[in-house]
Design a protein around this motif. Structure first.
Motif, PDB file in Angstrom:
ATOM      1  N   THR A 222      33.604  -2.698 -36.927  1.00 17.55           N
ATOM      2  CA  THR A 222      34.760  -1.808 -36.936  1.00 17.55           C
ATOM      3  C   THR A 222      35.269  -1.637 -35.512  1.00 17.55           C
ATOM      4  O   THR A 222      34.485  -1.382 -34.603  1.00 17.55           O
ATOM      5  CB  THR A 222      34.393  -0.416 -37.497  1.00 17.55           C
ATOM      6  OG1 THR A 222      33.882  -0.567 -38.821  1.00 17.55           O
ATOM      7  CG2 THR A 222      35.596   0.506 -37.521  1.00 17.55           C
TER       8      THR A 222
ATOM      9  N   ASP B  29      37.798   0.899 -33.826  1.00 20.58           N
ATOM     10  CA  ASP B  29      38.555   2.095 -34.196  1.00 20.58           C
ATOM     11  C   ASP B  29      39.759   2.315 -33.283  1.00 20.58           C
ATOM     12  O   ASP B  29      39.976   1.580 -32.315  1.00 20.58           O
ATOM     13  CB  ASP B  29      37.659   3.329 -34.299  1.00 20.58           C
ATOM     14  CG  ASP B  29      37.166   3.868 -32.961  1.00 20.58           C
ATOM     15  OD1 ASP B  29      37.684   3.490 -31.899  1.00 20.58           O
ATOM     16  OD2 ASP B  29      36.239   4.709 -33.000  1.00 20.58           O
ATOM     17  N   SER B  30      40.531   3.338 -33.579  1.00 22.70           N
ATOM     18  CA  SER B  30      41.778   3.604 -32.857  1.00 22.70           C
ATOM     19  C   SER B  30      41.549   4.027 -31.407  1.00 22.70           C
ATOM     20  O   SER B  30      42.470   3.981 -30.604  1.00 22.70           O
ATOM     21  CB  SER B  30      42.595   4.677 -33.587  1.00 22.70           C
ATOM     22  OG  SER B  30      41.849   5.877 -33.648  1.00 22.70           O
TER      23      SER B  30
ATOM     24  N   THR C 231      29.850   2.640 -38.110  1.00 26.53           N
ATOM     25  CA  THR C 231      31.086   3.223 -37.598  1.00 26.53           C
ATOM     26  C   THR C 231      30.807   3.651 -36.159  1.00 26.53           C
ATOM     27  O   THR C 231      29.852   4.390 -35.925  1.00 26.53           O
ATOM     28  CB  THR C 231      31.509   4.438 -38.447  1.00 26.53           C
ATOM     29  OG1 THR C 231      31.686   4.000 -39.799  1.00 26.53           O
ATOM     30  CG2 THR C 231      32.802   5.039 -37.935  1.00 26.53           C
TER      31      THR C 231
ATOM     32  N   SER D   1      42.018   1.758 -37.811  1.00 27.09           N
ATOM     33  CA  SER D   1      40.851   0.926 -37.533  1.00 27.09           C
ATOM     34  C   SER D   1      41.021  -0.474 -38.103  1.00 27.09           C
ATOM     35  O   SER D   1      41.626  -0.658 -39.157  1.00 27.09           O
ATOM     36  CB  SER D   1      39.593   1.537 -38.159  1.00 27.09           C
ATOM     37  OG  SER D   1      39.322   2.796 -37.615  1.00 27.09           O
TER      38      SER D   1
END
Length: 189
Positions: free
Chosen positions: A87, A89-90, A99, A73
């Protein structure tokens, strides 16, 4: 100053002010990188290594942009407020203030959260509490609200709070249904 280069061509300089220039011979900041036309800047770390960029003022960390290798991330962090601001993320999900649980997940503050994702295979906008455990009221605001289906307008709420289905103007004898703001229902076929 300490100049460095390739052959007789100078490509960088460490000047008497302590500024390091790469791709420039007159660095304007502590680190000044000039990639030139068609170039780029690459920072590379071995696999599973965190990368952290920090903004410090008066010896205090203010903001970080960090790559968390274990989570895959990219995180924007505000040290002053002790809070993660954004954030990525992947999975390519992006969260603002939270998140991410979907492609776009926005925690507006307190208990107000909007999630843009999918429900099954359909796009979905979800208004929920901060914990994503119960639904919240969703408010849309505009001078005219239009609902589209298949790229065509299917319903409209105009500035006078009239609801029209299958038509776009109240009081006009075109096919559709009107629910007027004072309680009258009109249907035209």
């Amino acid at each position: 100053p300490l100049a460095f280069g390739q052959g007789t061509t100078e490509v960088g300089r460490f000047d008497s002010s302590g500024n390091l220039g790469l791709g420039t011979t007159s660095p304007q900041n502590n680190l000044h990188v000039n990639a030139g036309t068609g170039g780029g800047v690459t920072l590379e770390a071995n696999a599973n290594v965190d990368i952290d960029f920090r903004y410090r003022s008066g010896g205090v960390n203010k903001y970080n942009v960090a790559y968390d290798a274990s989570a895959g991330s990219l995180i924007w962090y505000d040290n002053t407020a002790n809070a993660t601001r954004m954030t990525l993320d992947s999975s390519g999900n992006f969260g603002i203030g939270t998140t991410p649980a979907a492609k776009l997940d926005v925690l507006a503050g307190g208990d107000q959260r909007i999630i843009f994702g999918t429900l099954g295979t359909d796009p979905f906008i979800n208004a929920v509490n901060a914990a994503n455990s119960s639904y919240k009221m969703l408010q849309l605001n505009g001078s005219v609200m239009r609902l589209m289906t298949g790229g065509s307008e299917a319903a409209r709420i105009d500035a006078s709070q009239n609801l029209m289905v299958g038509k776009t103007t109240a009081g006009v004898s075109t096919t559709g249904v009107e629910l007027r703001n004072y309680g009258q229902i009109l249907a035209t076929r």
